[in-house]
Design a protein around this motif. Sequence first.
Motif, PDB file in Angstrom:
ATOM      1  N   CYS A   1       0.853  -1.196   0.000  1.00  0.00           N
ATOM      2  CA  CYS A   1       0.000   0.000   0.000  1.00  0.00           C
ATOM      3  C   CYS A   1       0.884   1.240   0.000  1.00  0.00           C
TER       4      CYS A   1
ATOM      5  N   ALA B   1       0.315   4.125   1.363  1.00  0.00           N
ATOM      6  CA  ALA B   1       0.216   4.966   2.562  1.00  0.00           C
ATOM      7  C   ALA B   1       1.304   4.573   3.559  1.00  0.00           C
TER       8      ALA B   1
ATOM      9  N   CYS C   1       2.223   1.882   6.071  1.00  0.00           N
ATOM     10  CA  CYS C   1       1.438   0.659   5.852  1.00  0.00           C
ATOM     11  C   CYS C   1       2.242  -0.362   5.053  1.00  0.00           C
TER      12      CYS C   1
ATOM     13  N   GLU D   1       0.709  -3.289   4.094  1.00  0.00           N
ATOM     14  CA  GLU D   1      -0.265  -4.231   3.536  1.00  0.00           C
ATOM     15  C   GLU D   1       0.178  -4.604   2.112  1.00  0.00           C
TER      16      GLU D   1
ATOM     17  N   CYS E   1      -4.536   0.013   0.328  1.00  0.00           N
ATOM     18  CA  CYS E   1      -5.317  -1.079   0.907  1.00  0.00           C
ATOM     19  C   CYS E   1      -6.723  -0.522   1.167  1.00  0.00           C
TER      20      CYS E   1
ATOM     21  N   HIS F   1      -7.122   2.084   4.030  1.00  0.00           N
ATOM     22  CA  HIS F   1      -6.556   3.396   3.710  1.00  0.00           C
ATOM     23  C   HIS F   1      -7.358   4.109   2.615  1.00  0.00           C
TER      24      HIS F   1
HETATM   25 ZN   LIG Z   1      -2.694   0.718   3.718  1.00  0.00          ZN
END
Ligand SMILES: [Zn+2]
Length: 150
Positions: free
Chosen positions: A24, A26, A29, A31, A80, A83
């Motif tokens: 992801c 962000a 993160c 993910e 993700c 987010h």
């Molecule tokens: Zn994320």
Amino acid sequence: MAKQSRYYGSGTERALFMLSRGTCYAPPCKEPVLKMAESGTPRVNVQIAHIRALVEGEARYDKNYPEKLRNRFENLILLCKPHHTEVDSDLWVEQYPAEVLLRWKAEVEGGGLGDALKNVPPLNGDKEFEGIIVKSVETARLEILGRSTN
Ligand SMILES: [Zn+2]
């Protein structure tokens, strides 16, 4: 083409996955962009998010941002689901102006190829370049899955 079309072009999607570094966009993160389904098949675990909204009324809509650029690589990131929900939420949208998402994009993509692709039109028929991206995505996928590419 319909105004609300969310067709990005397969090359654009592949470029995002390739430049995502596997997670992801962000920070911080982690993910993963792909996850293994129980069947053993990798499945996409992120969503394509618009930095400036495609249509008026959605998060970060900018009437001065050209409509034809809204589905282009330069205006898209991978997030993700939590987010994506957060950055587009009315409750949080002020914390996530376009400048913040553009910074995430620049940090994840690290300039380089991301900048090089910024003004490239949608990939249509450039098979050689598309092939390079497909190969890169496949390599990244195998790395994510912990398999050797040799
Ligand atoms: Zn994320």
